[in-house]
Design a protein around this motif. Sequence first.
Motif, PDB file in Angstrom:
ATOM      1  N   UNK A  12       0.777  -1.326  -0.021  1.00 58.09           N
ATOM      2  CA  UNK A  12      -0.038   0.104  -0.049  1.00 58.09           C
ATOM      3  C   UNK A  12       0.730   1.317   0.006  1.00 58.09           C
ATOM      4  N   UNK A  13       1.722   1.588  -0.977  1.00 54.01           N
ATOM      5  CA  UNK A  13       2.147   2.701  -1.148  1.00 54.01           C
ATOM      6  C   UNK A  13       1.194   3.668  -1.561  1.00 54.01           C
ATOM      7  N   UNK A  14       1.262   5.246  -1.705  1.00 58.90           N
ATOM      8  CA  UNK A  14       0.336   5.843  -2.178  1.00 58.90           C
ATOM      9  C   UNK A  14      -0.718   6.294  -1.219  1.00 58.90           C
ATOM     10  N   UNK A  15      -1.934   7.092  -1.553  1.00 58.16           N
ATOM     11  CA  UNK A  15      -2.723   7.404  -0.890  1.00 58.16           C
ATOM     12  C   UNK A  15      -4.004   6.463  -0.449  1.00 58.16           C
ATOM     13  N   UNK A  16      -4.915   6.809   0.494  1.00 60.31           N
ATOM     14  CA  UNK A  16      -5.952   6.151   0.908  1.00 60.31           C
ATOM     15  C   UNK A  16      -5.754   4.632   1.231  1.00 60.31           C
ATOM     16  N   UNK A  17      -4.481   4.597   2.259  1.00 56.51           N
ATOM     17  CA  UNK A  17      -3.985   3.334   2.543  1.00 56.51           C
ATOM     18  C   UNK A  17      -5.143   2.447   3.199  1.00 56.51           C
ATOM     19  N   UNK A  18      -5.789   3.374   4.448  1.00 56.66           N
ATOM     20  CA  UNK A  18      -6.566   2.522   5.249  1.00 56.66           C
ATOM     21  C   UNK A  18      -7.795   1.992   4.572  1.00 56.66           C
ATOM     22  N   UNK A  19      -8.549   2.685   3.744  1.00 54.55           N
ATOM     23  CA  UNK A  19      -9.545   2.218   2.947  1.00 54.55           C
ATOM     24  C   UNK A  19      -9.369   1.116   2.079  1.00 54.55           C
ATOM     25  N   UNK A  20      -7.985   1.130   1.453  1.00 52.14           N
ATOM     26  CA  UNK A  20      -7.631  -0.168   0.592  1.00 52.14           C
ATOM     27  C   UNK A  20      -7.362  -1.289   1.444  1.00 52.14           C
ATOM     28  N   UNK A  44     -11.625   4.850  12.479  1.00 49.40           N
ATOM     29  CA  UNK A  44     -11.103   4.118  13.593  1.00 49.40           C
ATOM     30  C   UNK A  44      -9.723   3.647  13.412  1.00 49.40           C
ATOM     31  N   UNK A  45      -9.376   2.930  12.256  1.00 50.34           N
ATOM     32  CA  UNK A  45      -8.164   2.387  12.002  1.00 50.34           C
ATOM     33  C   UNK A  45      -7.241   3.376  11.776  1.00 50.34           C
ATOM     34  N   UNK A  46      -7.660   4.712  11.119  1.00 48.04           N
ATOM     35  CA  UNK A  46      -6.628   5.394  11.009  1.00 48.04           C
ATOM     36  C   UNK A  46      -6.245   6.183  12.121  1.00 48.04           C
ATOM     37  N   UNK A  47      -7.050   6.350  13.132  1.00 45.62           N
ATOM     38  CA  UNK A  47      -6.750   6.735  14.446  1.00 45.62           C
ATOM     39  C   UNK A  47      -5.726   5.664  15.320  1.00 45.62           C
ATOM     40  N   UNK A  48      -6.063   4.626  14.996  1.00 51.66           N
ATOM     41  CA  UNK A  48      -5.235   3.716  15.860  1.00 51.66           C
ATOM     42  C   UNK A  48      -3.506   3.528  15.258  1.00 51.66           C
ATOM     43  N   UNK A  49      -3.644   3.790  13.870  1.00 54.59           N
ATOM     44  CA  UNK A  49      -2.359   3.635  13.307  1.00 54.59           C
ATOM     45  C   UNK A  49      -1.778   4.995  13.396  1.00 54.59           C
ATOM     46  N   UNK A  50      -2.339   6.073  13.346  1.00 53.08           N
ATOM     47  CA  UNK A  50      -1.661   7.428  13.750  1.00 53.08           C
ATOM     48  C   UNK A  50      -1.122   7.457  15.139  1.00 53.08           C
ATOM     49  N   UNK A  51      -1.907   6.902  16.038  1.00 55.34           N
ATOM     50  CA  UNK A  51      -1.263   6.528  17.574  1.00 55.34           C
ATOM     51  C   UNK A  51       0.081   5.822  17.468  1.00 55.34           C
ATOM     52  N   UNK A 103      12.919   1.594   7.582  1.00 54.12           N
ATOM     53  CA  UNK A 103      13.958   2.027   8.696  1.00 54.12           C
ATOM     54  C   UNK A 103      13.134   1.220   9.772  1.00 54.12           C
ATOM     55  N   UNK A 104      11.974   1.515  10.019  1.00 49.93           N
ATOM     56  CA  UNK A 104      11.142   0.789  11.070  1.00 49.93           C
ATOM     57  C   UNK A 104       9.688   0.744  10.906  1.00 49.93           C
ATOM     58  N   UNK A 105       9.200  -0.312  11.482  1.00 49.08           N
ATOM     59  CA  UNK A 105       7.607  -0.461  11.235  1.00 49.08           C
ATOM     60  C   UNK A 105       6.854  -0.995  12.591  1.00 49.08           C
ATOM     61  N   UNK A 106       5.382  -0.554  12.339  1.00 48.04           N
ATOM     62  CA  UNK A 106       4.716  -1.161  13.740  1.00 48.04           C
ATOM     63  C   UNK A 106       3.532  -1.422  12.965  1.00 48.04           C
ATOM     64  N   UNK A 107       3.075  -2.769  13.591  1.00 49.33           N
ATOM     65  CA  UNK A 107       1.726  -3.413  13.113  1.00 49.33           C
ATOM     66  C   UNK A 107       0.545  -2.972  13.970  1.00 49.33           C
ATOM     67  N   UNK A 108      -0.606  -3.015  13.298  1.00 43.95           N
ATOM     68  CA  UNK A 108      -1.844  -3.006  14.108  1.00 43.95           C
ATOM     69  C   UNK A 108      -2.621  -3.770  13.745  1.00 43.95           C
ATOM     70  N   UNK A 109      -3.466  -4.421  14.657  1.00 46.80           N
ATOM     71  CA  UNK A 109      -4.600  -5.499  13.966  1.00 46.80           C
ATOM     72  C   UNK A 109      -5.666  -4.723  13.444  1.00 46.80           C
ATOM     73  N   UNK A 110      -6.152  -5.118  12.403  1.00 43.40           N
ATOM     74  CA  UNK A 110      -7.319  -4.723  11.746  1.00 43.40           C
ATOM     75  C   UNK A 110      -8.674  -5.377  12.413  1.00 43.40           C
ATOM     76  N   UNK A 111      -9.657  -4.664  13.126  1.00 46.74           N
ATOM     77  CA  UNK A 111     -10.765  -5.282  13.680  1.00 46.74           C
ATOM     78  C   UNK A 111     -11.792  -5.321  12.811  1.00 46.74           C
ATOM     79  N   UNK A 112     -12.709  -6.523  13.008  1.00 46.30           N
ATOM     80  CA  UNK A 112     -13.960  -6.559  12.112  1.00 46.30           C
ATOM     81  C   UNK A 112     -14.695  -5.441  11.738  1.00 46.30           C
ATOM     82  N   UNK A 113     -14.892  -4.629  12.953  1.00 42.77           N
ATOM     83  CA  UNK A 113     -15.693  -3.421  12.875  1.00 42.77           C
ATOM     84  C   UNK A 113     -15.173  -2.360  12.778  1.00 42.77           C
ATOM     85  N   UNK A 114     -13.849  -2.456  12.104  1.00 45.63           N
ATOM     86  CA  UNK A 114     -13.177  -1.132  11.840  1.00 45.63           C
ATOM     87  C   UNK A 114     -13.857  -0.206  10.899  1.00 45.63           C
TER      88      UNK A 114
END
Length: 198
Positions: A117-125, A166-173, A151-162
């Motif tokens: 997911x390079x580019x825009x609208x990653x959460x939607x995709x 809500x996903x953007x918020x958790x990733x941003x954190x 250089x570094x990454x961190x993962x976030x689980x996608x919830x069924x009701x995301x």
Amino acid sequence: MQDLYNIVVLISGKGTNLQALIDASHRSSYTISAVISNKAKAIGLNRAKISGIDTYVIEQESFNSKLEFEESLATRISEINPKLIVLAGFMKVLSPQFVKLFRGKVINIHPSLLPEYPGLNTHQRVLEDKKKIHGVSVHLVTEDLDGGPVIAQDAVYVRPDDTVESLAKRVLEREHIIYPKVVESLAIGKIQLSDYDI
Ligand code: GRF
């Protein structure tokens, strides 16, 4: 006296990552010399001003071409002479010429687990593809859009009701935690960008 590890942060909008970098800088080894925005209305500019950081607005619309805009940006950055250029929601694709000029000194934060997911609208995709894991990447900026070495990454689980929100918020954190950590690791030499074969 040791050289201060000074950074310049480039923004276009809200600047919540900038805020995280400002907050962490008080207990870190880096200092923010300046914030440059390519949008005069960027909310992030106020965050910098409140913290007493020099701000500059360089809008492409004020120039005849992208080349002239980037020349002005490059001149300003060279005057500030930072150790690192930190893109934090800077919504402009920098040309290969610009990247070459500051090769190995520009990093970016991207809301996905690159190279996915390079580019825009990653959460939607990510939601459309029904992925179970999403996340954030900090990478070196090269000529390839969102394609430089990670250089570094961190993962976030996608919830069924995301939802996208809500996903953007958790990733941003997670972004707000990982970006200052990476900059600090660079400042103290724990990570060295020269290790990369770019
Ligand atoms: C973040 O999601 C970042 O990953 C992307 O742009 C957004 C910037 O947000 N490159 P903010 O301006 O730091 O709040």
